[in-house]
Design a protein around this motif. Structure first.
Motif, PDB file in Angstrom:
ATOM      1  N   GLU A 287       1.012   2.494  -1.462  1.00 43.51           N
ATOM      2  CA  GLU A 287       0.125   1.416  -1.911  1.00 43.51           C
ATOM      3  C   GLU A 287       0.857   0.062  -1.920  1.00 43.51           C
ATOM      4  OE1 GLU A 287      -1.538   2.560  -5.651  1.00 43.51           O
ATOM      5  OE2 GLU A 287      -2.779   4.137  -4.782  1.00 43.51           O
TER       6      GLU A 287
ATOM      7  N   GLU B  83      11.866  12.701   7.710  1.00 43.65           N
ATOM      8  CA  GLU B  83      11.218  12.513   6.421  1.00 43.65           C
ATOM      9  C   GLU B  83      11.721  13.560   5.429  1.00 43.65           C
ATOM     10  OE1 GLU B  83       7.003  12.242   6.586  1.00 43.65           O
ATOM     11  OE2 GLU B  83       7.039  10.336   7.672  1.00 43.65           O
TER      12      GLU B  83
ATOM     13  N   HIS C  28      -5.773   0.247  15.784  1.00 42.07           N
ATOM     14  CA  HIS C  28      -6.802   1.230  15.445  1.00 42.07           C
ATOM     15  C   HIS C  28      -8.052   1.050  16.303  1.00 42.07           C
ATOM     16  CE1 HIS C  28      -4.953   2.065  11.209  1.00 42.07           C
ATOM     17  NE2 HIS C  28      -4.412   2.792  12.157  1.00 42.07           N
TER      18      HIS C  28
ATOM     19  N   TYR D   7       2.082   2.244   8.984  1.00 42.76           N
ATOM     20  CA  TYR D   7       0.818   2.171   8.263  1.00 42.76           C
ATOM     21  C   TYR D   7       0.719   3.261   7.199  1.00 42.76           C
ATOM     22  CZ  TYR D   7      -4.188   2.421   7.312  1.00 42.76           C
ATOM     23  OH  TYR D   7      -5.415   2.459   6.684  1.00 42.76           O
ATOM     24  N   LEU D   8       1.041   4.505   7.589  1.00 42.20           N
ATOM     25  CA  LEU D   8       0.937   5.622   6.649  1.00 42.20           C
ATOM     26  C   LEU D   8       1.933   5.487   5.496  1.00 42.20           C
ATOM     27  CD1 LEU D   8       0.482   8.550   9.204  1.00 42.20           C
ATOM     28  CD2 LEU D   8      -1.260   7.611   7.668  1.00 42.20           C
ATOM     29  N   SER D   9       3.131   5.019   5.811  1.00 39.31           N
ATOM     30  CA  SER D   9       4.149   4.872   4.767  1.00 39.31           C
ATOM     31  C   SER D   9       3.734   3.827   3.734  1.00 39.31           C
ATOM     32  CB  SER D   9       5.491   4.469   5.388  1.00 39.31           C
ATOM     33  OG  SER D   9       5.966   5.467   6.257  1.00 39.31           O
TER      34      SER D   9
ATOM     35  N   ASP E  34       1.702   4.024  13.392  1.00 37.30           N
ATOM     36  CA  ASP E  34       1.182   5.016  12.450  1.00 37.30           C
ATOM     37  C   ASP E  34       2.174   5.272  11.316  1.00 37.30           C
ATOM     38  OD1 ASP E  34      -1.398   5.679  13.191  1.00 37.30           O
ATOM     39  OD2 ASP E  34      -0.727   7.051  14.767  1.00 37.30           O
ATOM     40  N   GLN E  35       3.455   5.352  11.664  1.00 38.25           N
ATOM     41  CA  GLN E  35       4.491   5.595  10.669  1.00 38.25           C
ATOM     42  C   GLN E  35       4.528   4.470   9.633  1.00 38.25           C
ATOM     43  OE1 GLN E  35       6.165   8.228  10.191  1.00 38.25           O
ATOM     44  NE2 GLN E  35       7.848   7.632   8.835  1.00 38.25           N
TER      45      GLN E  35
ATOM     46  N   HIS F 182       0.662   2.717   3.223  1.00 42.12           N
ATOM     47  CA  HIS F 182      -0.576   3.157   2.586  1.00 42.12           C
ATOM     48  C   HIS F 182      -0.293   4.197   1.495  1.00 42.12           C
ATOM     49  CE1 HIS F 182      -4.900   3.704   2.345  1.00 42.12           C
ATOM     50  NE2 HIS F 182      -4.718   5.019   2.376  1.00 42.12           N
ATOM     51  N   GLU F 183       0.631   5.089   1.783  1.00 46.95           N
ATOM     52  CA  GLU F 183       1.000   6.143   0.822  1.00 46.95           C
ATOM     53  C   GLU F 183       1.568   5.531  -0.463  1.00 46.95           C
ATOM     54  OE1 GLU F 183       4.358   9.691   0.445  1.00 46.95           O
ATOM     55  OE2 GLU F 183       3.905   8.797   2.397  1.00 46.95           O
TER      56      GLU F 183
ATOM     57  N   ARG G 165       5.457  10.759  15.858  1.00 46.96           N
ATOM     58  CA  ARG G 165       4.217   9.966  15.807  1.00 46.96           C
ATOM     59  C   ARG G 165       4.494   8.542  16.305  1.00 46.96           C
ATOM     60  NH1 ARG G 165       4.576  10.085   9.581  1.00 46.96           N
ATOM     61  NH2 ARG G 165       2.963  11.689   9.687  1.00 46.96           N
TER      62      ARG G 165
END
Length: 658
Positions: free
Chosen positions: A522, A488, A542, A515-517, A512-513, A519-520, A508
């Motif tokens: 949007e 990253e 989850h 989802y977080l990417s 998760d990678q 989500h970050e 990770r």
């Protein structure tokens, strides 16, 4: 309604390769199995089954799913019917719960027709075995044919009493609706009366590949010249005569095991051959052989041996179906019985070992058979002989394999005493004619394709987003629970208080990678189906914080099943090509998961930013006022971000066409 505990027991027990293996001949291919598509006519296997994932995918038709969805697609079962079929196959006791009125109403027309047909089969069996008329009339006929009690039971043979409406009254009394008795053809409905179609006949149930009762054949036992000797169920939603082969349910395993199918004409031919120990036999039930019937056999074997009786006139009419078999790329042999004999009578009086020997020694290829059959008629008549030769060459032209065609030409040359050169020239003429027709068809289809391409040009941007979103779903399904080391980039101040981009590494889970990417940034999926699948998968991760593909597929909503299976099995498709045999070693995605995930996410980010830049530029063009500084600033900022993504990807990325 079937209880949840029964459904869970079925899912825990069922093996997709065993279920599909009852319908399709599967061969090992690495960790998977492959076979010919049961949904389309093909010569190269494109059907794949994954025991590890407990799913299947047909790359020709696009269908795919679990063992349940296969039965729903192939046998047109409803979901409950598929569960019942599997419970029976694996000897699982079915627990029932009370059906609601709404659930009863939702029982569809086809299911009702199948239920009526199954009831009729049991009713006719009961009449045969428990009534005086059934035993004395129907039982005597079957005994005269030489059928044993076990054979009668195996084929579900029965008797319809010689009363106008005995069956109809019984069915209505049991709660079956008249409309379904009418639609299956079991009952003939007139304005003023109803009566049984098969009154006074011995009954032969006609079953599908899976054993479902599709219809019936009934043979009259009286000498009534006005009545047809054999009477079949009429065409209906569940019975299509041209798509059915009598005996296929009882023969399918033997056909696959023996890698050969004997094709006969009538019901009793099939039954007598089975009783004599030859079980890989089916009948076209007196109809001319059809492409659908050939495809049904082709799913189980490439080899057909057509069995004919000694009636020359009947033979000439029957050999027309051979060209269709050849055209399907199958191997055809022909075996005839002595004058006055048919498969039924010959099998009845011939011991098993002698019958097997006779079939083996007297089966011949279709060239020899066709030539010997018609040669007597052509003797002394050059025109007839020329027509015969041309007829044989037309049959040879149907063979798709070049080597096989040449061998047949050589054989024809020897038998007919004519040069190979002449035969090849004739074959070429036939080929040119077919090529011209195919070329004409091709150009017509090409014109349509051009029109479709023009219409689809505006959809390019949507297609790119579709591919990217599909890749992300693939990543979550195949690698979501993998733990990977991701690269990253973050912005931080250096010792000179200058902001610079710094590379870091984080370990990770893949899900998760992703989802977080997303989500970050949007980011939301634009394809409604992919959006539903993404939300479902993330919720599963989850909730359980683990991943079991079989468990996930078992609880999968039906509307998501086919798309998910397509995505999963696309990853297995390369094994169909068997590249390793050709010393071509394909790099798998598992060898670079973190890179594959990062590149997909980064490409999505880059594409979305590029879209924003494009929209802003369009706004600038439409807005010709002097106050465009804010829009220009945004364009520059997003363009800079786009270049950053390009740098991070480590390659120059061409812009997607708008």
């Amino acid at each position: 309604m079937i209880s949840k505990s029964t459904v869970d027991a079925v899912f825990d027990t069922v093996r997709v390769e065993e279920v599909i293996g009852d319908f399709v001949t599967l061969k090992k291919s690495g960790s998977n199995y492959k076979g010919l598509s049961p949904f389309v006519n093909e010569k190269t296997p494109s059907f794949m089954v994954s025991p590890a994932k407990q799913i299947w995918k047909d790359f020709s038709s696009g269908k795919g799913g679990s063992a349940i969805t296969f039965l729903m697609e192939h046998e047109h079962f409803t979901y409950p019917e598929a569960i019942r079929y599997l419970a029976k196959k694996y000897n699982i006791e079915i627990e029932e719960t009370e059906q609601t009125d709404q659930e009863k109403e939702e029982t569809n027309e086809k299911e009702s027709m199948f239920l009526v047909s199954e009831f009729a089969k049991k009713y006719f069996e009961m009449i045969l075995h428990t009534t005086d008329e059934g035993k004395s009339v129907g039982g005597s006929y079957f005994k005269q044919r030489g059928f044993t009690a076990d054979t009668i039971k195996k084929f579900g043979l029965g008797y319809s009493s010689d009363a106008w409406d005995a069956f109809t009254k019984e069915a209505l009394g049991k709660g079956y609706q008249l409309q379904y008795l009418d639609k299956t053809g079991l009952t003939i409905v007139k304005e003023d009366k109803t009566f049984d179609r098969f009154k006074g006949r011995v009954m032969f149930p006609i079953q599908s590949l899976s054993g479902r009762v599709l219809g019936f054949g009934g043979r009259i036992l009286t000498n009534d010249k006005k009545a047809a000797k054999y009477l079949n169920s009429p065409e209906s939603e569940i019975y299509h005569k041209s798509k059915v082969l009598y005996g296929i349910y009882h023969a399918k395993q033997a056909i696959a095991k023996q890698d050969n199918c004997f094709l006969v004409e009538g019901y009793t031919d099939v039954i007598q051959m089975h009783q004599s120990g030859i079980e890989n036999v089916v009948a076209s039930s007196g109809t001319a052989l059809t492409p659908d019937q050939i495809r049904l056999i082709h799913r189980l074997t490439k080899n057909i041996t057509v069995l004919f009786d000694g009636d020359a006139a009947g033979l000439r009419a029957s050999i027309r179906g051979i060209d269709l078999i050849l055209e399907a790329g199958m191997n055809v042999r022909v075996c005839t019985f002595p004058d006055g004999e048919d498969p039924d009578s010959f099998a009845k009086k011939t011991p098993h070992d002698e019958l097997v020997k006779y079939l083996s020694e007297n089966a011949t290829d279709f060239i020899r058979f066709k030539a010997s059959l018609l040669m007597d008629e052509a003797k002394g008549d050059p025109i007839k002989k020329a027509d015969l030769i041309r007829d044989i060459v037309v049959s040879i032209s149907k063979v798709p394999d070049n080597i096989q065609r040449e061998v047949y030409i050589q054989e024809c040359s020897r038998i007919m005493d004519i040069s190979e050169e002449v035969l090849f020239n004739t074959l070429a003429q036939i080929g040119k004619k077919e090529l011209a027709e195919a070329n004409k068809k091709f150009h017509q289809e090409k014109k349509l394709e051009v029109v479709k391409n023009i219409e689809s040009e505006e959809k390019t941007a949507v297609d790119i987003m579709y591919l990217l979103e599909r890749k992300l779903i693939e990543i979550l399904l195949l690698y979501g629970n993998y733990e990977e080391r991701f690269e990253e980039y973050i912005y931080q101040s250096n010792e000179h208080e200058e902001v610079e981009m710094v590379q870091i590494f984080i370990t990770r889970k893949v899900f998760d990678q992703v989802y977080l990417s997303l989500h970050e940034d949007e980011v939301e999926f634009t394809n409604p189906l992919f959006k539903a699948i993404y939300q479902d998968i993330i919720a599963y991760y989850h909730t359980y914080n683990s991943w079991n593909l079989e468990d996930y597929l078992a609880r999968l909503r039906p509307e998501l099943s086919q798309e998910i299976t397509s995505i999963i099995m696309e990853n297995e498709r390369e094994t169909l090509h068997n590249w390793e045999v050709q010393n071509i070693f394909v790099k798998t995605k598992e060898q670079g998961i973190s890179q594959y995930v990062s590149e997909t996410i980064m490409t999505l980010r880059w594409y979305l930013v590029d879209q924003i830049v494009s929209d802003l530029r369009n706004s600038l063009l439409q807005n010709q006022s002097d106050n465009n500084s804010e829009l220009l600033s945004e364009v520059m900022d997003y363009t800079k971000l786009s270049h950053t993504f390009s740098t991070q990807l480590g390659r120059v990325m061409s812009r997607f066409s708008k």
